[in-house]
Design a protein around this motif. Structure first.
Motif, PDB file in Angstrom:
ATOM      1  N   THR A  10       0.843  -1.194   0.000  1.00  0.00           N
ATOM      2  CA  THR A  10       0.000   0.000   0.000  1.00  0.00           C
ATOM      3  C   THR A  10       0.875   1.238   0.000  1.00  0.00           C
ATOM      4  OG1 THR A  10      -1.717  -1.148   1.244  1.00  0.00           O
ATOM      5  CG2 THR A  10      -1.799   1.269   1.222  1.00  0.00           C
ATOM      6  N   LEU A  11       0.663   2.118  -0.969  1.00  0.00           N
ATOM      7  CA  LEU A  11       1.398   3.373  -1.057  1.00  0.00           C
ATOM      8  C   LEU A  11       0.484   4.509  -0.646  1.00  0.00           C
ATOM      9  CD1 LEU A  11       3.209   2.983  -4.506  1.00  0.00           C
ATOM     10  CD2 LEU A  11       4.160   2.587  -2.234  1.00  0.00           C
ATOM     11  N   ARG A  12       0.967   5.335   0.239  1.00  0.00           N
ATOM     12  CA  ARG A  12       0.192   6.507   0.640  1.00  0.00           C
ATOM     13  C   ARG A  12       0.802   7.737  -0.029  1.00  0.00           C
ATOM     14  NH1 ARG A  12      -3.324   5.368   4.628  1.00  0.00           N
ATOM     15  NH2 ARG A  12      -2.985   3.445   5.832  1.00  0.00           N
ATOM     16  N   ILE A  13       0.020   8.373  -0.868  1.00  0.00           N
ATOM     17  CA  ILE A  13       0.499   9.552  -1.585  1.00  0.00           C
ATOM     18  C   ILE A  13      -0.551  10.643  -1.502  1.00  0.00           C
ATOM     19  CG2 ILE A  13       1.913   8.224  -3.205  1.00  0.00           C
ATOM     20  CD1 ILE A  13      -0.335   8.612  -5.270  1.00  0.00           C
ATOM     21  N   SER A  14      -0.118  11.864  -1.743  1.00  0.00           N
ATOM     22  CA  SER A  14      -1.065  12.978  -1.769  1.00  0.00           C
ATOM     23  C   SER A  14      -1.715  13.037  -3.145  1.00  0.00           C
ATOM     24  CB  SER A  14      -0.335  14.292  -1.480  1.00  0.00           C
ATOM     25  OG  SER A  14       0.603  14.563  -2.508  1.00  0.00           O
ATOM     26  N   ALA A  15      -2.799  13.776  -3.226  1.00  0.00           N
ATOM     27  CA  ALA A  15      -3.517  13.884  -4.502  1.00  0.00           C
ATOM     28  C   ALA A  15      -2.634  14.498  -5.579  1.00  0.00           C
ATOM     29  CB  ALA A  15      -4.786  14.717  -4.306  1.00  0.00           C
ATOM     30  N   GLN A  16      -1.760  15.431  -5.162  1.00  0.00           N
ATOM     31  CA  GLN A  16      -0.893  16.096  -6.139  1.00  0.00           C
ATOM     32  C   GLN A  16       0.147  15.140  -6.724  1.00  0.00           C
ATOM     33  OE1 GLN A  16      -1.667  17.089  -3.125  1.00  0.00           O
ATOM     34  NE2 GLN A  16      -1.890  19.318  -2.931  1.00  0.00           N
ATOM     35  N   GLU A  17       0.452  14.072  -5.997  1.00  0.00           N
ATOM     36  CA  GLU A  17       1.484  13.136  -6.451  1.00  0.00           C
ATOM     37  C   GLU A  17       0.948  12.061  -7.391  1.00  0.00           C
ATOM     38  OE1 GLU A  17       4.783  12.542  -3.064  1.00  0.00           O
ATOM     39  OE2 GLU A  17       2.759  12.031  -2.393  1.00  0.00           O
ATOM     40  N   GLU A  18      -0.372  11.975  -7.514  1.00  0.00           N
ATOM     41  CA  GLU A  18      -0.957  10.854  -8.259  1.00  0.00           C
ATOM     42  C   GLU A  18      -0.484  10.817  -9.711  1.00  0.00           C
ATOM     43  OE1 GLU A  18      -5.308   9.001  -9.566  1.00  0.00           O
ATOM     44  OE2 GLU A  18      -5.205  10.663  -8.124  1.00  0.00           O
ATOM     45  N   GLY A  19      -0.546  11.955 -10.386  1.00  0.00           N
ATOM     46  CA  GLY A  19      -0.147  11.994 -11.794  1.00  0.00           C
ATOM     47  C   GLY A  19       1.303  11.613 -11.981  1.00  0.00           C
ATOM     48  N   ALA A  20       2.170  12.152 -11.120  1.00  0.00           N
ATOM     49  CA  ALA A  20       3.594  11.856 -11.221  1.00  0.00           C
ATOM     50  C   ALA A  20       3.867  10.382 -10.946  1.00  0.00           C
ATOM     51  CB  ALA A  20       4.382  12.735 -10.254  1.00  0.00           C
ATOM     52  N   LEU A  21       3.141   9.806  -9.976  1.00  0.00           N
ATOM     53  CA  LEU A  21       3.348   8.395  -9.655  1.00  0.00           C
ATOM     54  C   LEU A  21       2.916   7.497 -10.808  1.00  0.00           C
ATOM     55  CD1 LEU A  21       4.178   6.208  -7.686  1.00  0.00           C
ATOM     56  CD2 LEU A  21       1.876   6.306  -6.689  1.00  0.00           C
ATOM     57  N   MET A  22       1.804   7.845 -11.453  1.00  0.00           N
ATOM     58  CA  MET A  22       1.354   7.054 -12.595  1.00  0.00           C
ATOM     59  C   MET A  22       2.386   7.106 -13.726  1.00  0.00           C
ATOM     60  SD  MET A  22      -1.312   5.673 -11.491  1.00  0.00           S
ATOM     61  CE  MET A  22      -1.810   4.862 -13.012  1.00  0.00           C
ATOM     62  N   GLU A  23       2.971   8.289 -13.923  1.00  0.00           N
ATOM     63  CA  GLU A  23       4.025   8.408 -14.936  1.00  0.00           C
ATOM     64  C   GLU A  23       5.236   7.554 -14.555  1.00  0.00           C
ATOM     65  OE1 GLU A  23       4.474   9.833 -17.850  1.00  0.00           O
ATOM     66  OE2 GLU A  23       2.477  10.715 -18.018  1.00  0.00           O
ATOM     67  N   LEU A  24       5.550   7.551 -13.264  1.00  0.00           N
ATOM     68  CA  LEU A  24       6.684   6.754 -12.789  1.00  0.00           C
ATOM     69  C   LEU A  24       6.434   5.267 -13.023  1.00  0.00           C
ATOM     70  CD1 LEU A  24       9.386   6.490 -11.301  1.00  0.00           C
ATOM     71  CD2 LEU A  24       8.118   6.592  -9.135  1.00  0.00           C
ATOM     72  N   LEU A  25       5.232   4.814 -12.712  1.00  0.00           N
ATOM     73  CA  LEU A  25       4.891   3.406 -12.941  1.00  0.00           C
ATOM     74  C   LEU A  25       4.954   3.077 -14.428  1.00  0.00           C
ATOM     75  CD1 LEU A  25       1.915   3.034 -10.439  1.00  0.00           C
ATOM     76  CD2 LEU A  25       4.197   2.012 -10.235  1.00  0.00           C
ATOM     77  N   PHE A  27       6.834   4.525 -16.600  1.00  0.00           N
ATOM     78  CA  PHE A  27       8.253   4.488 -16.989  1.00  0.00           C
ATOM     79  C   PHE A  27       8.883   3.147 -16.625  1.00  0.00           C
ATOM     80  CE2 PHE A  27      12.738   4.916 -16.003  1.00  0.00           C
ATOM     81  CZ  PHE A  27      13.230   5.534 -17.144  1.00  0.00           C
ATOM     82  N   MET A  28       8.510   2.611 -15.476  1.00  0.00           N
ATOM     83  CA  MET A  28       9.106   1.358 -15.023  1.00  0.00           C
ATOM     84  C   MET A  28       8.775   0.196 -15.952  1.00  0.00           C
ATOM     85  SD  MET A  28       8.464   1.862 -10.925  1.00  0.00           S
ATOM     86  CE  MET A  28       9.223   0.318 -10.435  1.00  0.00           C
ATOM     87  N   TYR A  29       7.681   0.330 -16.691  1.00  0.00           N
ATOM     88  CA  TYR A  29       7.298  -0.734 -17.622  1.00  0.00           C
ATOM     89  C   TYR A  29       7.689  -0.424 -19.062  1.00  0.00           C
ATOM     90  CZ  TYR A  29       4.645  -3.060 -13.952  1.00  0.00           C
ATOM     91  OH  TYR A  29       4.295  -3.718 -12.802  1.00  0.00           O
ATOM     92  N   SER A  30       7.757   0.875 -19.408  1.00  0.00           N
ATOM     93  CA  SER A  30       7.984   1.225 -20.814  1.00  0.00           C
ATOM     94  C   SER A  30       9.271   2.016 -21.058  1.00  0.00           C
ATOM     95  CB  SER A  30       6.807   2.055 -21.337  1.00  0.00           C
ATOM     96  OG  SER A  30       6.750   3.309 -20.661  1.00  0.00           O
TER      97      SER A  30
END
Length: 381
Positions: A10-25, A27-30
């Motif tokens: 479980t990752l706890r992130i703020s709402a502002q971090e959601e977009g950046a985290l999705m981009e990070l995920l 990147f990890m695959y593509s």
């Protein structure tokens, strides 16, 4: 993102971090990102730092470096959290930001108001440059004090920032002795800090030239470049003063071969000021025509700074080190009653054409350096 034996994380992130985290995920695959703007890339960079994905940090850093740099973006990169700034993957980005600011503001006199408004990180980037175009290190010191006083109204805060950060940007060994005396009595510096810097500067000035070159070479690989000489508009001099039996000073001015070559056909280079009898003087080296205007030659002149009614007689002698002995050899003697703004000297100091003076086999360049000496004595007869 570190691996774990847990199947569900479980990752706890703020709402502002959601977009950046999705981009990070993504990147990890593509190994690619869909965002292309600097603010969005910075968000991903911060997320990559938080979850320790170094490859993504390097990728973001490279994309940001390839974007056009502006003062605002450069300052933004230098204002990243300390954990991000310390990351190896981000170093090329911060180095590029520092280089951009140092290049843009290398002549700080042209951007006085703009530079005075810069934050600390920007000032450090500019003043850490060897290519800073400024009259002398005394002028760097004066600028630092002016900026610090404008940014930090509290004396305690000012002393802290000067002692821990900005003192490292001032190359005290290249300041004049007159200015170093003022450092010792400046209330903006803690006394211990001022004493340490001045003492180190005086020890450096007292070193033999070859030792100074060794210290400069050692400093070229470090972050603290206090022993590296900048390209000052006015060349530093070494001065030895005597009070008895008559006020006298001996001034040493060294010029590199490339500096001299750059004077052709009609250039001049001025020394920093030195003082005798309470008056400011300077040396100036010229490429000029000889007395008959038949060929170019090397000239050396002595001038008085202050304009006004003050006048007094000075006996002076110019000398230069010369091969094969490498000792100083007298080249010209004279006496002159100076009034403010006047200068005196000799148009052809070595009595040879410029081509012979600057030639590879010239007897006046020792290891690529021309060593000049001027002795001044107040004439009270």
């Amino acid at each position: 993102m570190r691996e774990s034996e847990q199947r569900h994380v479980t990752l706890r992130i703020s709402a502002q971090e959601e977009g950046a985290l999705m981009e990070l995920l993504n990147f990890m695959y593509s190994s690619s990102l869909t965002v292309t703007t600097a603010p969005a890339l910075l968000d991903v960079l911060m997320a990559a730092d938080k979850f320790e994905v170094a490859s993504c940090m390097r990728y973001c850093s490279r994309l940001l470096r390839n974007m056009p740099m502006t003062p605002d973006s450069a300052l933004l990169y230098l204002d990243l959290p300390s954990t991000v700034l310390m990351a190896e993957a981000v170093q090329p980005l911060t180095d590029a930001a520092k280089q951009f600011l140092a290049s843009r503001y290398k002549d700080i006199t042209k951007f006085q108001e703009e530079v005075m408004a810069l934050p600390l990180a920007g000032i450090e980037a500019i003043l850490s440059s060897d290519d800073l175009q400024i009259a002398s290190e005394d002028a760097v010191y004066d600028f630092v004090l002016k900026w610090a006083r404008g940014q930090y109204s509290s004396l305690e805060d000012r002393r802290e920032i000067l002692g821990s950060r900005l003192a490292l940007c001032i190359r005290f060994p290249y300041m004049t002795c007159r200015k170093l005396k003022k450092v010792l009595t400046c209330s903006d510096f803690e006394h211990e800090v001022a004493s340490k810097q001045v003492l180190e500067a005086l020890f450096f000035k007292a070193e033999a030239p070859h030792r100074q070159r060794i210290l400069s070479a050692e400093g070229s690989d470090s972050t603290n470049r206090r022993f590296i000489e900048r390209a000052y508009k006015y060349r530093p001099v070494k001065v030895v003063e005597f009070e008895l039996p008559r006020p006298q000073c001996v001034v040493y001015l060294d010029l590199k071969r490339e500096e001299c070559a750059g004077l052709f056909p009609s250039g001049r280079v001025y020394s920093q000021a030195f003082h005798l009898g309470g008056q400011g003087f300077f040396l100036s080296a010229h490429c000029n025509m000889d007395q008959q205007s038949s060929f170019h030659c090397f000239g050396l002149f002595l001038g008085m700074q202050e304009k006004g009614a003050v006048s007094f007689g000075v006996d002076y002698e110019f000398a230069a080190r010369q091969k094969p002995s490498q000792d100083y050899s007298s080249k010209y003697k004279g006496n002159y009653t100076f009034t403010g703004g006047k200068a005196v000297g000799y148009r052809n100091l070595f009595a040879i054409p410029w081509t012979s003076f600057i030639a590879e086999d010239s007897q006046y360049f020792i290891n690529g350096v021309l060593h000049l000496r001027a002795e001044l004595t107040i004439n009270r007869t």
